[in-house]
Design a protein around this motif. Structure first.
Motif, mmCIF file in Angstrom:
data_model
loop_
_atom_site.group_PDB
_atom_site.id
_atom_site.type_symbol
_atom_site.label_atom_id
_atom_site.label_comp_id
_atom_site.label_asym_id
_atom_site.label_seq_id
_atom_site.Cartn_x
_atom_site.Cartn_y
_atom_site.Cartn_z
ATOM 1 N N LYS A 45 40.069 3.374 -49.242
ATOM 2 C CA LYS A 45 40.466 3.360 -47.837
ATOM 3 C C LYS A 45 40.763 1.903 -47.494
ATOM 4 C CE LYS A 45 37.996 7.288 -45.749
ATOM 5 N NZ LYS A 45 36.948 7.663 -44.761
ATOM 6 N N TYR A 46 41.943 1.634 -46.986
ATOM 7 C CA TYR A 46 42.310 0.238 -46.720
ATOM 8 C C TYR A 46 43.361 0.140 -45.622
ATOM 9 C CZ TYR A 46 46.890 0.790 -48.919
ATOM 10 O OH TYR A 46 48.180 1.175 -49.193
ATOM 11 N N ARG A 47 43.534 -1.079 -45.147
ATOM 12 C CA ARG A 47 44.632 -1.384 -44.235
ATOM 13 C C ARG A 47 45.216 -2.724 -44.676
ATOM 14 N NH1 ARG A 47 39.935 -2.060 -41.194
ATOM 15 N NH2 ARG A 47 39.503 -4.206 -40.510
ATOM 16 N N TYR A 48 46.455 -2.993 -44.264
ATOM 17 C CA TYR A 48 47.045 -4.275 -44.641
ATOM 18 C C TYR A 48 48.138 -4.672 -43.663
ATOM 19 C CZ TYR A 48 51.570 -2.566 -46.284
ATOM 20 O OH TYR A 48 52.841 -2.046 -46.331
ATOM 21 N N ILE A 49 48.450 -5.960 -43.673
ATOM 22 C CA ILE A 49 49.598 -6.498 -42.949
ATOM 23 C C ILE A 49 50.301 -7.472 -43.883
ATOM 24 C CG2 ILE A 49 50.416 -7.896 -41.004
ATOM 25 C CD1 ILE A 49 47.965 -7.089 -39.438
ATOM 26 N N TYR A 50 51.617 -7.384 -43.923
ATOM 27 C CA TYR A 50 52.421 -8.344 -44.681
ATOM 28 C C TYR A 50 53.308 -9.066 -43.676
ATOM 29 C CZ TYR A 50 55.640 -10.108 -48.301
ATOM 30 O OH TYR A 50 56.391 -10.904 -49.125
ATOM 31 N N LEU A 51 53.116 -10.388 -43.535
ATOM 32 C CA LEU A 51 53.846 -11.132 -42.524
ATOM 33 C C LEU A 51 54.270 -12.489 -43.061
ATOM 34 C CD1 LEU A 51 51.179 -12.257 -39.873
ATOM 35 C CD2 LEU A 51 50.676 -11.574 -42.180
ATOM 36 N N ASN A 52 55.149 -13.136 -42.307
ATOM 37 C CA ASN A 52 55.661 -14.440 -42.691
ATOM 38 C C ASN A 52 54.531 -15.461 -42.750
ATOM 39 O OD1 ASN A 52 56.997 -17.154 -42.387
ATOM 40 N ND2 ASN A 52 58.823 -15.856 -42.345
ATOM 41 N N ALA A 53 54.585 -16.332 -43.738
ATOM 42 C CA ALA A 53 53.523 -17.327 -43.898
ATOM 43 C C ALA A 53 53.426 -18.267 -42.699
ATOM 44 C CB ALA A 53 53.763 -18.138 -45.170
ATOM 45 N N LYS A 54 54.548 -18.427 -41.984
ATOM 46 C CA LYS A 54 54.565 -19.308 -40.803
ATOM 47 C C LYS A 54 54.483 -18.503 -39.504
ATOM 48 C CE LYS A 54 57.247 -22.882 -43.156
ATOM 49 N NZ LYS A 54 58.488 -23.717 -43.139
ATOM 50 N N PHE A 55 53.926 -17.306 -39.602
ATOM 51 C CA PHE A 55 53.796 -16.452 -38.410
ATOM 52 C C PHE A 55 52.962 -17.179 -37.355
ATOM 53 C CE2 PHE A 55 52.474 -12.933 -35.785
ATOM 54 C CZ PHE A 55 53.549 -12.054 -35.841
ATOM 55 N N PRO A 56 53.428 -17.174 -36.084
ATOM 56 C CA PRO A 56 52.691 -17.867 -35.014
ATOM 57 C C PRO A 56 51.260 -17.324 -34.874
ATOM 58 C CG PRO A 56 54.877 -17.235 -34.271
ATOM 59 C CD PRO A 56 54.669 -16.564 -35.609
#
Length: 286
Positions: free
Chosen positions: A144-155
């Motif tokens: 069971k998991y969750r994740y977010i993939y976002l820009n390394a420079k995300f504000p």
């Protein structure tokens, strides 16, 4: 005598017309090939011709089909001539038995599909699962998991990270409002997925390091050339452990439906036999 003669003439005329009609019907069939006394007609092939096929491909397909048909027919004819009678009789029986089974099983499925109740109460599913829990073992690790993939420079990445780890109701709402800015994400951490699907989704993780990753309440932060993954492992179950109900539920339902089907099948077979006896369609001779 005259009436009898006229009757005979009329009868022969009728038979002649019927025979002409029969041969005309036969003549309408376009023959494509012959092997001994067996013919392949155009109408037999048309039903197998793929749709939207070009004329060039169609000609090649027809040629290959005829060759394959001829080879099979020649082999069949030779088999009938050369195989022992005992083997031919054995095969004929197998064909007859298969035909009978195919027809009867298809008919029973048709009848049962109209009779069987596919709705099963949740309570019934849970009770069966609890009584047979030991029979539901995992064949794969579950996560069971969750994740977010976002820009390394995300504000305000640190704020996002804090909300993601804590993940209370308010945090989830805030993250969902910003979800269009993420490269990808999943917050369905109440659903069990297989280890294989887990690594397919998160290819950045090396499956060889599963022991390091797959731990209850584990947080991971992994970066690649395009961005940063925030991953939270909520719960892990390993191979050969007891399966959780929500994961085993479809299997439990299928087991109970199969039991209903078996009972309905037996009832239907008894009913059809009883009805045949009652209506003199079935008799047993002593």
């Amino acid at each position: 005598m005259s009436k009898f003669f006229n009757y005979i003439v009329a009868l022969f005329a009728l038979l002649f017309c019927l025979s002409c009609s029969y041969f005309q019907t036969k003549e309408k069939k376009e023959v494509l090939a012959r092997v001994n006394q067996t013919f392949l007609y155009k109408e037999d092939l048309v039903q197998f011709l793929p749709k939207d096929i070009t004329s060039e491909d169609s000609a090649l397909y027809v040629t290959n089909y005829i060759k394959n048909w001829a080879t099979e027919q020649l082999l069949l004819d030779q088999a009938i001539i050369n195989l022992p009678n005992s083997k031919l009789q054995e095969f004929d029986k197998l064909v007859k038995d298969y035909r009978t089974e195919l027809y009867t099983e298809s008919y029973k499925d048709l009848i049962l599909s109209k009779k069987i109740d596919t709705l099963i109460k949740e309570e019934t599913l849970v009770n069966y699962f609890e009584e047979n829990r030991k029979n539901f073992k995992l064949n794969d690790d579950l996560v069971k998991y969750r994740y977010i993939y976002l820009n390394a420079k995300f504000p305000k990445l640190d704020v996002i990270k804090k909300q993601f780890i804590r993940f209370n109701k308010e945090d989830r709402k805030k993250l969902e409002r910003q979800s269009l800015k993420f490269k990808s994400y999943s917050f369905n951490d109440s659903i069990w997925v297989s280890e294989r699907n887990f690594y397919q989704k998160l290819e950045i993780l090396d499956q060889e390091n599963s022991e390091e990753f797959l731990k209850d309440n584990n947080f991971l932060q992994q970066a690649d050339s395009l961005g940063v993954y925030l991953i939270k492992i909520e719960k892990v179950l390993f191979r050969n452990e007891n399966a959780p109900f929500e994961y085993a539920k479809p299997t439990v339902k299928q087991i109970l439906l199969n039991r209903r089907k078996i009972k309905l099948t037996k009832d239907f077979e008894k009913e059809i036999t009883k009805d045949a006896l009652k209506n003199n369609k079935f008799e047993i001779y002593n």
